[in-house]
Design an enzyme around this catalytic site. Structure first.
Site, PDB file in Angstrom:
ATOM      1  N   HIS A 307       0.839  -1.196   0.000  1.00  0.00           N
ATOM      2  CA  HIS A 307       0.000   0.000   0.000  1.00  0.00           C
ATOM      3  C   HIS A 307       0.876   1.248   0.000  1.00  0.00           C
ATOM      4  O   HIS A 307       1.922   1.277   0.658  1.00  0.00           O
ATOM      5  CB  HIS A 307      -0.918  -0.016   1.226  1.00  0.00           C
ATOM      6  CG  HIS A 307      -2.009   1.008   1.136  1.00  0.00           C
ATOM      7  ND1 HIS A 307      -1.795   2.331   1.448  1.00  0.00           N
ATOM      8  CD2 HIS A 307      -3.288   0.904   0.738  1.00  0.00           C
ATOM      9  CE1 HIS A 307      -2.921   2.998   1.249  1.00  0.00           C
ATOM     10  NE2 HIS A 307      -3.838   2.162   0.825  1.00  0.00           N
ATOM     11  N   ARG A 355      -3.155   1.284  -4.093  1.00  0.00           N
ATOM     12  CA  ARG A 355      -2.880  -0.147  -4.276  1.00  0.00           C
ATOM     13  C   ARG A 355      -3.596  -0.649  -5.526  1.00  0.00           C
ATOM     14  O   ARG A 355      -4.490   0.022  -6.056  1.00  0.00           O
ATOM     15  CB  ARG A 355      -3.305  -0.959  -3.054  1.00  0.00           C
ATOM     16  CG  ARG A 355      -4.658  -0.603  -2.501  1.00  0.00           C
ATOM     17  CD  ARG A 355      -4.982  -1.470  -1.308  1.00  0.00           C
ATOM     18  NE  ARG A 355      -6.018  -0.855  -0.488  1.00  0.00           N
ATOM     19  CZ  ARG A 355      -6.798  -1.524   0.333  1.00  0.00           C
ATOM     20  NH1 ARG A 355      -6.667  -2.834   0.440  1.00  0.00           N
ATOM     21  NH2 ARG A 355      -7.692  -0.893   1.053  1.00  0.00           N
ATOM     22  N   LYS A 358      -7.452  -0.151  -7.099  1.00  0.00           N
ATOM     23  CA  LYS A 358      -8.226   0.789  -6.298  1.00  0.00           C
ATOM     24  C   LYS A 358      -8.245   2.154  -6.993  1.00  0.00           C
ATOM     25  O   LYS A 358      -7.696   2.328  -8.066  1.00  0.00           O
ATOM     26  CB  LYS A 358      -7.703   0.856  -4.869  1.00  0.00           C
ATOM     27  CG  LYS A 358      -7.674  -0.488  -4.200  1.00  0.00           C
ATOM     28  CD  LYS A 358      -8.658  -0.801  -3.099  1.00  0.00           C
ATOM     29  CE  LYS A 358      -9.861  -0.017  -2.845  1.00  0.00           C
ATOM     30  NZ  LYS A 358     -10.260  -0.158  -1.422  1.00  0.00           N
ATOM     31  N   ASP A 361      -6.696   8.890  -5.550  1.00  0.00           N
ATOM     32  CA  ASP A 361      -7.019   9.650  -4.334  1.00  0.00           C
ATOM     33  C   ASP A 361      -5.887  10.664  -4.113  1.00  0.00           C
ATOM     34  O   ASP A 361      -4.709  10.304  -4.145  1.00  0.00           O
ATOM     35  CB  ASP A 361      -7.137   8.663  -3.159  1.00  0.00           C
ATOM     36  CG  ASP A 361      -7.343   9.340  -1.792  1.00  0.00           C
ATOM     37  OD1 ASP A 361      -7.124  10.566  -1.667  1.00  0.00           O
ATOM     38  OD2 ASP A 361      -7.720   8.618  -0.856  1.00  0.00           O
ATOM     39  N   CYS A 363      -4.523  12.037  -1.622  1.00  0.00           N
ATOM     40  CA  CYS A 363      -3.496  11.889  -0.571  1.00  0.00           C
ATOM     41  C   CYS A 363      -2.310  11.068  -1.071  1.00  0.00           C
ATOM     42  O   CYS A 363      -1.191  11.214  -0.571  1.00  0.00           O
ATOM     43  CB  CYS A 363      -4.072  11.306   0.719  1.00  0.00           C
ATOM     44  SG  CYS A 363      -4.728   9.647   0.590  1.00  0.00           S
ATOM     45  N   TYR A 364      -2.533  10.222  -2.077  1.00  0.00           N
ATOM     46  CA  TYR A 364      -1.415   9.443  -2.633  1.00  0.00           C
ATOM     47  C   TYR A 364      -0.505  10.297  -3.510  1.00  0.00           C
ATOM     48  O   TYR A 364       0.556   9.830  -3.921  1.00  0.00           O
ATOM     49  CB  TYR A 364      -1.928   8.207  -3.393  1.00  0.00           C
ATOM     50  CG  TYR A 364      -2.760   7.315  -2.499  1.00  0.00           C
ATOM     51  CD1 TYR A 364      -2.258   6.882  -1.276  1.00  0.00           C
ATOM     52  CD2 TYR A 364      -4.050   6.930  -2.850  1.00  0.00           C
ATOM     53  CE1 TYR A 364      -3.017   6.099  -0.421  1.00  0.00           C
ATOM     54  CE2 TYR A 364      -4.819   6.139  -2.011  1.00  0.00           C
ATOM     55  CZ  TYR A 364      -4.299   5.726  -0.793  1.00  0.00           C
ATOM     56  OH  TYR A 364      -5.057   4.954   0.041  1.00  0.00           O
ATOM     57  N   ASP A 413      -9.645  14.197  -1.705  1.00  0.00           N
ATOM     58  CA  ASP A 413      -9.382  12.885  -2.295  1.00  0.00           C
ATOM     59  C   ASP A 413      -9.704  12.948  -3.795  1.00  0.00           C
ATOM     60  O   ASP A 413      -8.833  12.782  -4.659  1.00  0.00           O
ATOM     61  CB  ASP A 413     -10.260  11.892  -1.501  1.00  0.00           C
ATOM     62  CG  ASP A 413     -10.522  10.555  -2.140  1.00  0.00           C
ATOM     63  OD1 ASP A 413     -10.225  10.375  -3.329  1.00  0.00           O
ATOM     64  OD2 ASP A 413     -11.064   9.668  -1.443  1.00  0.00           O
ATOM     65  N   ASP A 420     -10.342  18.039   3.834  1.00  0.00           N
ATOM     66  CA  ASP A 420      -9.909  17.891   5.228  1.00  0.00           C
ATOM     67  C   ASP A 420      -8.423  18.235   5.293  1.00  0.00           C
ATOM     68  O   ASP A 420      -7.754  18.336   4.261  1.00  0.00           O
ATOM     69  CB  ASP A 420     -10.199  16.466   5.757  1.00  0.00           C
ATOM     70  CG  ASP A 420      -9.580  15.384   4.906  1.00  0.00           C
ATOM     71  OD1 ASP A 420      -8.363  15.471   4.632  1.00  0.00           O
ATOM     72  OD2 ASP A 420     -10.290  14.450   4.505  1.00  0.00           O
ATOM     73  N   HIS A 423      -5.962  15.565   3.601  1.00  0.00           N
ATOM     74  CA  HIS A 423      -5.819  15.613   2.137  1.00  0.00           C
ATOM     75  C   HIS A 423      -5.202  16.931   1.673  1.00  0.00           C
ATOM     76  O   HIS A 423      -4.541  16.978   0.636  1.00  0.00           O
ATOM     77  CB  HIS A 423      -7.165  15.353   1.453  1.00  0.00           C
ATOM     78  CG  HIS A 423      -7.564  13.904   1.504  1.00  0.00           C
ATOM     79  ND1 HIS A 423      -8.338  13.389   2.511  1.00  0.00           N
ATOM     80  CD2 HIS A 423      -7.233  12.867   0.696  1.00  0.00           C
ATOM     81  CE1 HIS A 423      -8.485  12.091   2.317  1.00  0.00           C
ATOM     82  NE2 HIS A 423      -7.829  11.745   1.221  1.00  0.00           N
TER      83      HIS A 423
HETATM   84  C1  FPP Z   1      -6.317   2.283   3.179  1.00  0.00           C
HETATM   85  O1  FPP Z   1      -7.456   3.000   3.173  1.00  0.00           O
HETATM   86  C2  FPP Z   1      -5.254   2.996   3.915  1.00  0.00           C
HETATM   87  C3  FPP Z   1      -4.280   2.326   4.503  1.00  0.00           C
HETATM   88  C4  FPP Z   1      -4.275   0.846   4.488  1.00  0.00           C
HETATM   89  C5  FPP Z   1      -3.135   2.985   5.162  1.00  0.00           C
HETATM   90  C6  FPP Z   1      -3.269   4.360   5.742  1.00  0.00           C
HETATM   91  C7  FPP Z   1      -1.971   4.686   6.358  1.00  0.00           C
HETATM   92  C8  FPP Z   1      -1.491   5.906   6.471  1.00  0.00           C
HETATM   93  C9  FPP Z   1      -2.246   7.098   6.013  1.00  0.00           C
HETATM   94  C10 FPP Z   1      -0.064   6.054   6.954  1.00  0.00           C
HETATM   95  C11 FPP Z   1       0.094   6.791   8.206  1.00  0.00           C
HETATM   96  C12 FPP Z   1       1.506   7.161   8.292  1.00  0.00           C
HETATM   97  C13 FPP Z   1       2.180   7.423   9.423  1.00  0.00           C
HETATM   98  C14 FPP Z   1       3.526   8.008   9.315  1.00  0.00           C
HETATM   99  C15 FPP Z   1       1.662   7.132  10.766  1.00  0.00           C
HETATM  100  P1  FPP Z   1      -8.590   2.697   2.087  1.00  0.00           P
HETATM  101  O2  FPP Z   1      -8.794   1.230   1.931  1.00  0.00           O
HETATM  102  O3  FPP Z   1      -9.770   3.519   2.385  1.00  0.00           O
HETATM  103  O4  FPP Z   1      -7.953   3.347   0.811  1.00  0.00           O
HETATM  104  P2  FPP Z   1      -7.593   2.743  -0.619  1.00  0.00           P
HETATM  105  O5  FPP Z   1      -8.844   2.237  -1.223  1.00  0.00           O
HETATM  106  O6  FPP Z   1      -7.086   3.956  -1.330  1.00  0.00           O
HETATM  107  O7  FPP Z   1      -6.548   1.708  -0.402  1.00  0.00           O
HETATM  108 ZN    ZN Z   2      -7.058   9.796   0.734  1.00  0.00          ZN
HETATM  109  K     K Z   3      -8.614   6.111  -0.097  1.00  0.00           K
END
Ligand code: FPP
Ligand code: ZN
Ligand code: K
Length: 519
Positions: A307, A355, A358, A361, A363-364, A413, A420, A423
């Site tokens: 991820h 990942r 998916k 977004d 934040c990535y 996102d 927020d 993001h």
């Molecule tokens: C999936 O969300 C998100 C994660 C599995 C990881 C989130 C982790 C962080 C933001 C890292 C934090 C960092 C520190 C330094 C503490 P989702 O399933 O909603 O999103 P997706 O569909 O985009 O994978």
């Molecule tokens: Zn996000």
């Molecule tokens: K997400």
């Protein structure tokens, strides 16, 4: 895919919106900020983006077509539609229908830059973050545990936008005093148990403040003991006492050790000593290597799904352990990693997903986008050799500016989502990665770089002082050549590529604790 939006896609948009908001995230739920009440008030005023979304929006001619924009790619040949219809392919198509009008037109009616792309809406974002830093009424008590995060994201976002945050100094130092635990580390608020995530966000906020008062408010010795309790016999770190062991723990611990210039031996009361560990770095690189999945990305812990957020934690952690060109190839399969990172950039959206299979977004933009500075430093060799970017920086800039800016301020996102602080902070950090060229100054290696023996008894390249991440340099605005899609006024302030704090602040903190090492 038709270039213009239609009534049919408008219906799909509303569906996407509700589906994507239902698809909730474990961690983003915990980390994400509910909109502040004042933003709520703004929402109820006539035209929020929900209303914008419901009207079919014709593509507007001011914005250049996708085809003409992205690094010569003929994006009208993309997307490649999946012939096997699944829940995943359906939600992907719907998301594309939601996003395309923002890439091809200007539904938010933002002022456009000289490339026909929306300007960075700096003033609106500043206002949004100032509100996010404000007081919260009683019903937000559940957010109390996220206080260090809210402060960090807002402060980091404001500085990226070029704001002076010195007015918040005293309040921040005061707030974090009350979050600090007597036995070390920071919790989410007064009287809460310490946690590595809260400690990380607190330390970064104090580093942004950057005054001697902020530095000396940290109980370094207690923090060292606390981190010692997080070290595990596997080589990794837990997030809290008896908590989950994952790569965030390793990253947060290394960030704190290195910024505070703490000793790298484990304190005598560290439980991992009973299992033969003597130092914080014992087995750590190997443990991170075990988090690389068969896909090439990095997961939370060995055996999990790769991820984006964990990939950044893993790579940044290795960049704290030593020179990227040494530590990344030592512990990771670089070809597989680069393949996985490249596959995260969505076309034609231009932004990143976190990942496989998916959705894009904002934040990535950081969690993946910022990985590139680290990876490029690892594979580019000597300092000034400008290599071709391994990623499409312009395409990400376009996603951020066109699709990830909320109409009334704050970043998001994707279209249809609420802004927020999380993001906002990470879209802007991604924009900094896009706009600037960061490189690791290997020549500075010579003065640091005390060689120590690694486990096999070979000479390793890792320093005994964790000073590698203070050797980064930046070429301002050199992320893309002449063909870039933003104007000078859309440039954000430079962010440290490993620590994600304003340029210079990490070095300043480290220097303070090199000059004042006692605790
Ligand atoms: C999936 O969300 C998100 C994660 C599995 C990881 C989130 C982790 C962080 C933001 C890292 C934090 C960092 C520190 C330094 C503490 P989702 O399933 O909603 O999103 P997706 O569909 O985009 O994978
Ligand atoms: Zn996000
Ligand atoms: K997400």
């Amino acid at each position: 895919m038709s270039a213009s939006s239609s009534a049919a896609t408008s219906q799909a948009q509303s569906q996407t919106q509700s589906q994507t908001s239902r698809a909730s995230s474990r961690l983003e739920d915990i980390l994400a900020e509910p909109p502040s009440p004042r933003i709520e008030t703004l929402d109820s005023e006539e035209e929020e983006y929900e209303d914008v979304m419901e009207d079919p929006i014709p593509a507007q001619s001011q914005s250049p077509s996708l085809e003409s924009q992205f690094s010569g790619l003929k994006l009208f040949d993309i997307p490649i539609h999946d012939t096997l219809e699944t829940e995943t392919s359906i939600v992907q198509e719907e998301t594309l229908d939601t996003i395309l009008p923002y890439l091809e037109g200007n539904p938010n009616k933002f002022d456009l830059n000289s490339h026909g792309i929306p300007h960075l809406q700096r003033k609106k974002h500043v206002k949004f973050l100032e509100i996010a830093l404000g007081e919260y009424p009683a019903q937000f008590a559940a957010m109390d545990a996220s206080r260090p995060w809210l402060l960090y994201w807002s402060l980091q976002g404001l500085t990226a936008l070029g704001e002076d945050v010195s007015a918040y100094r005293e309040r921040i130092v005061y707030t974090f005093q009350s979050c600090q635990h007597p036995t070390g580390g920071f919790g989410g608020g007064h009287g809460q148990l310490p946690h590595l995530a809260g400690s990380y966000a607190s330390i970064l906020s104090l580093v942004i403040v950057g005054t001697p008062l902020a530095y000396t408010s940290i109980h370094r010795r207690a923090m060292w003991h606390y981190l010692g309790h997080m070290k595990q016999p596997s080589g990794g770190f837990t997030m809290a006492a008896n908590g989950e062991e994952d790569i965030r723990g390793a990253f947060c611990a290394m960030v704190i050790l290195s910024l505070l210039n703490l000793p790298l031996e484990l304190p005598s009361d560290a439980p991992a000593r009973k299992k033969g560990m003597t130092g914080f770095l014992d087995g750590l690189g190997e443990w991170i290597g075990r988090c690389q999945s068969y896909e090439g990305g990095i997961s939370a812990a060995p055996g999990n799904e790769a991820h984006g957020a964990y990939a950044f934690c893993g790579l940044a952690c290795l960049c704290i352990l030593g020179a990227p060109a040494t530590t990344l190839p030592k512990y990771l399969d670089m070809d597989l990693l680069i393949h996985w990172l490249s596959s995260r950039q969505c076309a034609p959206e231009g932004g990143y997903n976190g990942r496989t299979n998916k959705l894009v977004d904002g934040c990535y933009s950081h969690w993946i986008g910022s990985c590139w500075s680290l990876v490029e430093a690892a594979v580019s060799g000597k300092k000034k050799e400008q290599m071709r970017s391994l990623w499409d920086r312009n395409a990400l800039a376009r996603y951020i500016l066109s699709a990830a800016q909320s109409k009334k301020g704050g970043l998001i996102d994707k279209p249809g989502k609420r802004p927020d602080a999380y993001h906002t902070c990470y879209n802007l950090a991604g924009l900094s990665a896009v706009q600037n060229r960061y490189y690791y100054d290997a020549e500075e290696e010579e003065d640091g770089g005390v060689k120590i023996s690694d486990e096999d008894g070979e000479k390793g390249e890792m320093t005994t002082t964790l000073d590698a991440s203070f050797k980064w340099k930046v070429e301002l605005g050199k992320g893309v050549g002449k063909e870039r899609v933003w104007d000078d006024e859309d440039q954000v302030n430079v962010v440290h590529p490993v620590f994600i704090v304003p340029w210079g602040q990490a070095e300043k903190c480290r220097q303070y604790f090199e000059e004042n090492p006692g605790f």
